[in-house]
Design a protein around this motif. Structure first.
Motif, PDB file in Angstrom:
ATOM      1  N   ASP A  13       0.949  -0.900   0.269  1.00  0.00           N
ATOM      2  CA  ASP A  13       0.285   0.318  -0.223  1.00  0.00           C
ATOM      3  C   ASP A  13       1.442   1.666  -0.095  1.00  0.00           C
ATOM      4  N   GLY A  15       2.732   2.437  -2.594  1.00  0.00           N
ATOM      5  CA  GLY A  15       1.965   2.988  -3.566  1.00  0.00           C
ATOM      6  C   GLY A  15       2.697   2.073  -4.961  1.00  0.00           C
ATOM      7  N   LYS A  16       3.425   1.722  -5.121  1.00  0.00           N
ATOM      8  CA  LYS A  16       4.260   0.616  -5.588  1.00  0.00           C
ATOM      9  C   LYS A  16       3.713   0.233  -6.941  1.00  0.00           C
ATOM     10  N   SER A  17       2.645  -0.482  -7.116  1.00  0.00           N
ATOM     11  CA  SER A  17       1.955  -0.770  -8.036  1.00  0.00           C
ATOM     12  C   SER A  17       1.310   0.859  -8.847  1.00  0.00           C
ATOM     13  N   THR A  18       1.033   1.478  -8.146  1.00  0.00           N
ATOM     14  CA  THR A  18       0.050   2.765  -8.430  1.00  0.00           C
ATOM     15  C   THR A  18       1.807   3.827  -9.766  1.00  0.00           C
ATOM     16  N   TYR A  49     -12.350   4.599  -9.844  1.00  0.00           N
ATOM     17  CA  TYR A  49     -11.612   5.435 -10.721  1.00  0.00           C
ATOM     18  C   TYR A  49     -10.807   3.677 -11.450  1.00  0.00           C
ATOM     19  N   ASN A 142       6.586   8.848  -0.729  1.00  0.00           N
ATOM     20  CA  ASN A 142       5.215   9.186  -1.768  1.00  0.00           C
ATOM     21  C   ASN A 142       4.227   9.492  -0.623  1.00  0.00           C
ATOM     22  N   LYS A 143       3.185   9.799  -1.600  1.00  0.00           N
ATOM     23  CA  LYS A 143       1.818  10.310  -1.045  1.00  0.00           C
ATOM     24  C   LYS A 143       1.801  11.489  -0.307  1.00  0.00           C
ATOM     25  N   ASP A 145       0.572  14.249  -1.138  1.00  0.00           N
ATOM     26  CA  ASP A 145      -0.414  14.828  -1.635  1.00  0.00           C
ATOM     27  C   ASP A 145      -1.479  14.703  -0.312  1.00  0.00           C
ATOM     28  N   SER A 179       3.866  12.541  -5.815  1.00  0.00           N
ATOM     29  CA  SER A 179       2.454  11.565  -5.534  1.00  0.00           C
ATOM     30  C   SER A 179       2.140  10.753  -6.948  1.00  0.00           C
ATOM     31  N   ALA A 180       2.534   9.581  -6.427  1.00  0.00           N
ATOM     32  CA  ALA A 180       1.956   8.689  -7.956  1.00  0.00           C
ATOM     33  C   ALA A 180       0.676   8.446  -8.367  1.00  0.00           C
TER      34      ALA A 180
END
Ligand SMILES: Nc1nc2c(ncn2[C@@H]2O[C@H](COP(=O)(O)OP(=O)(O)O)[C@@H](O)[C@H]2O)c(=O)[nH]1
Lengths: 417, 307
Positions: A13, A15-18, A49, A142-143, A145, A179-180
């Motif tokens: 979670d 955000g690696k895949s994103t 989304y 990451n993240k 935002d 932010s991915a």
């Protein structure tokens, strides 16, 4: 255009895949039919989304379990570079995947969630990256935002990680806030973080210098295959085929062949496209020698004044990768090191390393799945080896269980005497 | 020595040279360590590239293993002609495992609808057993399809030829474990790290000859499920499908009943490279009827022993 291999790691979670989905998507490596399939899956699952992370979710078994359980390889290219991503899952028990993915990587991207900062797994991923001697490391915060793109948050993670990294041996470390999800600092610099003056991730990936990471000093040529055409045209041809593991070889160079120790000179370096003047890693070439020596697969060609260790006693950091068995002193295994096959006896387990705390447990008597420890081996034949830190090819090996033929461990030679 | 990729750094290599060096290494490793390798040669572009790499890996010696083609009986004649000519030029032995022959022998039964895609697998496995091959080079690439992204370079198959995603060997550095017990085998994918674009660029760089249907040509076609299908003796249009003439080329050249063409004006490799660089559909998504059935179709077929 050249090539960069990088590995990605992060906790579930983060955000690696994103991130990977975004890199592929923005570099147009995603095809419409793949996107369609993902859009459909997103709809079926009731996602709000299109979940770019689904682009990289491979096998059905994993999709059902909702976790990624193995290293997956992804490809994309920009006009500057071709990229191979070793996508290694961050799930707790999968050290083995990270080790596998990092073994060929020029660079590693470790993700952290800006809200959580460094967690135990971030430290572990950083440690594994350095254990595998990945020359370049990016800490992707990451993240951003979700923390209002705060410079303080980024700075505190940066300084905490930098302090930790001094304990490791990180050759080149870069920090990037991103932010991915929104694409901030992924392909282009983000306006949301004017205080950040470094490169975007893609810019860094495109420009980091990797060719010089290869060892061009120590000539190492493990003989892979002897080419002897049985034809009239090439009647007396005898060439030693292999992939250069280190150094620069030139026609006319004086060389020594191990284990025999005989010296001779390089008569020529051949490829199917014609002879070349020089060979360097990782070129695949065929070497002709001036003298008729008895050279076979598993031998090694080097320079007289710069030879690897020739040893049957190997000290190494070993990562155990098999779930059905464990490493124990007294065990016998097959070892594959460069082009050489031998058997190895586990003489001693010196300690097991806790990859989170780096604590050494000297009382440990075995290494189980995903455990790492320092081991001494005795091999049935000498290996021609360098410390892994000096040469990843002549310093790495795998261990194979001869009763199952499974690859059960990866090893990195520390010293040997 | 001049830089290979214009990077200005003397000891760097272009992506194509790096990929080629890796593929050569893999091929030599197999020949050095396995007993009876063979290379799956269909006359398609990936297998043409693979064969070129085999030629280079052992030069100046000839390719030290036979090549095999699983002939569905539904091939494009242009591709078969090319296949026969190429193996003759190289002086390698060609083994044809014929699906028609297997149907006649009762080894497999034709599926309703006439697709021979699924029944290729037992025919392949039968030939592997007959010739006791323990290593089979295949031209599959990891970029082709999701289920392949985790495929190893050395993909282990049990004595039934089956692929178990949970029982694959970790691959580190360039150390491959090809050990097998009697009856087991390894599928080896030397082009694992190549993309479709790399393959085309290599074809251009090496000036490799391809079967003519890879280039744009006029052909009688009809549309089925939005895909452009050729009219051949094995793939006739159904009543409601209108036949028309179009300028098309093929991106893959498998079974004529399953392989669709794409509209194209590309008559040179350069033009194809240009088209491929901007294309927005995967090779399989655009043109392979066989994988469309379900997202997991490929995964299932691999488990059964398909490449
Ligand atoms: N707000 C925000 N959410 C993100 C960002 N990156 C990923 N996410 C979300 O975090 C969740 C986990 O992301 P995913 O890519 O699946 O994580 P993985 O487990 O590391 O692969 C998903 O809901 C993503 O949409 C980001 O930069 N900002």
């Amino acid at each position: 255009m050249d090539l960069l291999r990088f590995a990605t790691a992060g906790s579930v979670d983060d955000g690696k895949s994103t991130l990977i989905g975004r890199l592929l998507y923005d570099s147009k490596a995603i095809f419409e039919d793949q996107l369609e399939a993902v859009e459909k899956t997103s709809r079926d699952r009731g996602d709000e989304y299109t979940n770019l992370a689904l682009l990289t979710d491979g096998l059905r078994a994993e999709r059902e379990q909702g976790i990624t359980i193995d290293v997956a390889y992804r490809y994309f290219a920009t006009p500057k570079r071709k990229f191979i991503i070793a996508d290694t899952p961050g799930h707790i028990q999968y050290t083995r995947n990270m080790v596998t993915g990092a073994s060929t990587a020029d660079l590693a991207v470790i993700l952290v969630d800006a809200r959580n900062g460094l967690v135990e797994q971030s430290r572990r991923h950083a440690f594994l990256t350095t254990l595998l001697r990945v020359p370049h490391l990016v800490l992707a915060v990451n993240k951003m935002d979700l923390v209002d793109y705060s410079e303080e948050v980024f700075e505190s993670i940066r300084s905490e990680f930098a302090a930790f990294a001094t304990k490791l041996n990180v050759p080149d470390l870069t920090f990037i806030p991103m932010s991915a999800l929104n694409g901030d600092n992924i392909v282009t610099r983000s306006d949301a973080m004017p205080w950040y003056d470094g490169p975007s991730l893609l810019h860094h990936l495109e420009n980091v210098h990797v060719a010089s990471d290869r060892n061009l000093v120590d000539v190492r040529f493990p003989v892979q295959y002897v080419v002897r055409p049985q034809s009239t045209q090439y009647h007396d041809y005898r060439g030693y085929a292999g992939q250069v593991a280190g150094g620069v070889l030139k026609a006319g160079d004086e060389v020594v062949v191990l284990p025999s120790g005989f010296s001779t000179t390089i008569a020529g370096i051949d490829t199917a496209d014609g002879p070349v003047e020089e060979a360097f890693p990782p070129m695949s070439v065929t070497i002709r020698l001036a003298d008729n020596l008895d050279v076979s697969r598993g031998d090694l060609i080097c320079r007289p004044n710069n030879q690897p260790m020739v040893t049957q006693d190997v000290d190494a950091m070993v990562c155990w990768m098999d779930s059905a068995s464990a490493l124990r002193p007294g065990q016998k295994l097959a070892i594959k090191h460069t082009t050489r096959n031998a058997r190895a006896l586990v003489k001693d387990l010196q300690y097991r390393l806790d990859v989170n705390t780096l604590h050494r447990d000297e009382a440990a008597d075995e290494l189980g799945l995903n455990e790492i420890g320092r081991v001494r081996l005795r091999t049935t034949q000498p290996l021609f080896a360098d410390p892994y830190g000096r040469n990843r090819t002549t310093g790495g090996f795998i261990l194979i269980d001869e009763s199952t033929n499974r690859t059960v461990a990866a090893g990195m030679i520390t010293t040997a005497e | 020595m001049t830089p290979l990729d214009g990077s200005g750094f003397e000891y760097s290599m272009s992506q194509l040279s790096l990929l080629e060096a890796e593929s050569i290494h893999i091929m030599r490793e197999v020949v050095a360590e396995m007993q009876r390798p063979t290379l799956l040669f269909s006359g398609g572009k990936d297998s043409i590239v693979m064969l070129r790499i085999a030629e280079k890996a052992f030069w100046p010696a000839p390719i030290p293993f036979p090549v095999m083609h699983v002939d569905t009986g539904h091939n494009f004649p242009e591709v078969l002609d090319f296949r026969d000519r190429r193996v003759q030029e190289l002086g390698v032995q060609l083994i044809v495992a014929s699906v028609q022959d297997a149907i006649d022998r009762g080894l497999v039964r034709e599926e309703p609808g006439g697709s021979r895609n699924r029944i290729q697998t037992p025919v392949l496995l039968d030939a592997v057993e007959k010739y006791r091959f323990d290593a089979l080079f295949g031209g599959a690439r990891r970029d082709e399809e999701k289920a392949r992204a985790k495929e190893r370079v050395f993909s282990f198959r049990d004595e039934f030829g089956q692929w178990d995603p949970k029982n694959q060997r970790p691959e580190l550095w360039s150390l491959y474990n090809g050990r097998v017990f009697q009856g087991e085998s390894i599928r080896v994918f030397p082009l694992s790290n190549w993309t479709e674009l790399d393959v085309w660029q290599y074809i251009e760089h090496e000036q490799l000859e391809l079967p003519p249907i890879y280039y744009a040509h006029e052909r009688e076609v009809y549309l089925r499920h939005g895909m452009v299908m050729a009219v051949t003796e094995h793939s006739l249009p159904r009543d409601h499908e209108t036949v028309f003439t179009a300028l098309v080329r093929y991106r893959t050249v498998g079974d004529a009943t399953l392989t669709a063409a794409v509209y194209s004006e590309a008559v040179t490799v350069r033009q194809i490279v240009d088209e491929v660089s901007v294309t927005r559909l995967t090779e399989r998504g655009a043109t392979r009827g066989d994988d469309k059935f379900s997202e997991a179709a490929m995964e299932d077929r691999k488990k059964e022993g398909y490449f």
